[in-house]
Scaffold this active site. Structure first.
Site, short mmCIF file in Angstrom:
data_model
loop_
_atom_site.label_atom_id
_atom_site.label_comp_id
_atom_site.label_asym_id
_atom_site.label_seq_id
_atom_site.Cartn_x
_atom_site.Cartn_y
_atom_site.Cartn_z
N HIS A 76 0.20 -1.10 -0.40
CA HIS A 76 0.29 0.22 0.32
C HIS A 76 1.43 1.06 -0.14
CE1 HIS A 76 0.69 1.10 4.68
NE2 HIS A 76 0.40 -0.33 4.35
N ASP A 78 0.20 4.49 1.19
CA ASP A 78 0.52 5.16 1.71
C ASP A 78 0.34 4.55 3.79
OD1 ASP A 78 -2.27 3.53 2.30
OD2 ASP A 78 -3.06 3.85 3.77
N ASP A 115 6.04 1.03 6.89
CA ASP A 115 5.46 0.20 6.99
C ASP A 115 3.96 1.55 6.25
OD1 ASP A 115 2.59 -0.56 6.85
OD2 ASP A 115 2.24 -0.26 8.98
N GLU A 145 -4.50 2.15 3.00
CA GLU A 145 -5.08 0.82 3.54
C GLU A 145 -5.34 1.44 5.27
OE1 GLU A 145 -3.32 -2.05 6.17
OE2 GLU A 145 -2.27 -0.35 6.05
N GLU A 146 -3.99 2.11 5.55
CA GLU A 146 -3.70 2.19 7.30
C GLU A 146 -5.78 2.92 7.42
OE1 GLU A 146 -1.58 1.24 8.80
OE2 GLU A 146 0.26 1.10 7.36
N HIS A 445 4.36 2.61 12.86
CA HIS A 445 3.13 3.72 13.96
C HIS A 445 3.47 5.08 14.89
CE1 HIS A 445 -0.41 1.39 11.90
NE2 HIS A 445 0.28 1.46 11.04
#
Length: 470
Positions: A76, A78, A115, A145-146, A445
């Site tokens: 992904h 983003d 990520d 996605e996130e 994150h």
């Protein structure tokens, strides 16, 4: 630029640095999507970009591999945009300040976006390479996605021919993920009445916490600053709430929450007694700071203050159930990731996850009833299905065989509590056989996110060998 020029594999890190220079937080993916699309077109490859900014790129098989099954490689575009409180980056327009330290790539004061930027970088390097044997490749790069897998949800799969999918969105080398939880976002609003205020005001700051991914880190005993702030306020004797704000992303465990209250009491005397409750927690950097601030003209009424604090204290958060079939695996959880005061209301956003659909529905109902009990409104979006374990997986067997040949050991096959797009893609691409892999990443994150350089080289080499043997 070129801070990563000496790292190997050189073209993977070349593209990763390019990606880091382009703002690409969730909801802000037009530029990164265009970059990937143009890269493919400049290489003379077939590429499509849809209205959501998803990108699908095709690369023909090399000589001798034309009859091999088509392989989809997916990641992904983003990233989660989290930063330290003293970091001045504007994620909407600034690139990341990346650097190398002790064998890792990091970003100063912010998440790194490995990520899932490293997946995109590997895909672009594969597309560029002319010395790698491979079957027909379909590179599928999704967006948002996130925040709810909105790109994968909107993806039109009719032009995707492959049914073997390698998802590069895992964070531990040598571990093959073959199943994951489903999830949904909960957005709750609680109305509040205001009244003129003449009492002194205090700002209460809860911080020092580790944070982390609301799926993979939910079982690590990490504290949620939004919940701690509510519980601390609940321990006070008499006050009127003015505001409470904490967290930036629903799927990141919040590390910092600030509340302003109006009160005639000295709130600092309550800190030491309260904080001792958490001395034995794994997240032992917790601090609570109080300071007097300018008196603000309005505050919540006493009734609305009590209503709001009770709402926040008694709403469920964290682990709800563990799996009955897999020891130690979280089955159902939720994370109060965003808490904001907006004019005359409180806004909360949760990430809900469960590998059992009935349990997810039950949790949705619990949140709805809890919110309505306090006069609020609950809305839900970004629903994505669990990715169920496939008993008979040709891809898993081939990937395991290649891994064992390279490293003389078996990979670890796991299910995870975090969400992956494989579930949604399996619904769109009937008969899909998928496995998720990735290089070593730590503390995703969070602003401590870091990517192990040597692991990237090993995983990319493994991917090249795998494609040559399919």
């Amino acid at each position: 630029m070129e801070k990563l020029i000496n790292l190997k594999p050189q073209r993977v890190f070349y593209y990763f640095e390019k990606i880091c220079s382009i703002p690409h937080g969730s909801g802000n993916t037009a530029e990164i999507s265009e970059f990937c699309y143009n890269t493919a077109k400049n290489l003379g490859l077939s590429a499509k970009k849809d209205s959501m900014n998803n990108v699908i790129i095709s690369k023909p098989a090399t000589k001798g591999k034309e009859k091999s099954p088509t392989v989809i490689i997916q990641g992904h575009l983003d990233m989660v945009c989290e930063k330290d409180s003293n970091c001045e980056i504007d994620f909407l327009k600034d690139g990341l300040d990346i650097y190398v330290e002790n064998g890792f790539v990091k970003a100063r004061g912010t998440t790194l976006g490995a990520d899932d930027g490293i997946a995109v970088a590997m895909c672009l390097a594969l597309l560029e390479a002319d010395d790698i044997a491979h079957p027909n490749l379909e590179i599928v790069l999704t967006v948002d996605e996130e925040t709810g897998m909105y790109g994968a949800e909107a993806l039109d799969g009719k032009d995707i021919k492959g049914r073997l999918l390698i998802n590069i969105d895992s964070e531990d080398e040598g571990i093959f993920t073959v199943s994951c939880a489903g999830g949904i976002n909960a957005k709750l609003n609680l109305k509040n009445d205001m009244l003129p205020n003449i009492k002194p005001c205090y700002k209460i700051t809860v911080g020092g916490l580790m944070g982390g991914h609301s799926g993979v880190d939910i079982d690590k005993g990490r504290l949620n600053s939004n919940k701690i702030a509510a519980e601390f306020l609940n321990s006070l004797d008499s006050f009127n709430l003015v505001s409470i704000n904490g967290g930036q992303k629903a799927n990141a465990i919040p590390t910092l929450t600030e509340a302003i209250i109006a009160t005639n009491e000295d709130v600092s005397i309550h800190v030491d007694k309260f904080i001792k409750v958490y001395d034995k927690q794994k997240d032992n950097g917790l601090f609570i700071k109080t300071e007097k601030v300018d008196t603000l003209p309005y505050s919540f009424t006493e009734e609305c203050t009590k209503n709001t604090i009770a709402f926040l204290c008694f709403i469920p958060n964290g682990i709800i159930n563990f799996s009955k079939n897999i020891s130690g695996l979280v089955e159902t959880s939720l994370n109060l990731g965003i808490l904001k005061t907006e004019k005359d209301e409180i806004y909360c956003e949760f990430a809900l996850r469960s590998s059992v659909n009935d349990e997810k529905l039950k949790l949705i109902d619990t949140l709805k009833k809890h919110t309505e009990k306090y006069g609020g409104k609950a809305e839900f979006d970004g629903n994505y299905p669990a990715w169920e374990y496939k008993e008979d997986s040709i891809l898993r067997e081939k990937m395991s065989s290649v891994y064992k040949k390279m490293y003389n050991e078996e990979p670890e096959i796991i299910a995870i509590h975090a969400g992956l797009e494989c579930g949604l893609l399996s619904e769109k691409l009937i008969g899909l056989d998928a496995v998720s892999i990735g290089p070593n990443m730590k503390d995703i994150h969070t602003p401590r996110e870091r990517l192990e350089i040597a692991s990237v080289e090993r995983v990319y080499r493994y991917l090249i060998n795998l494609l040559s043997e399919i």
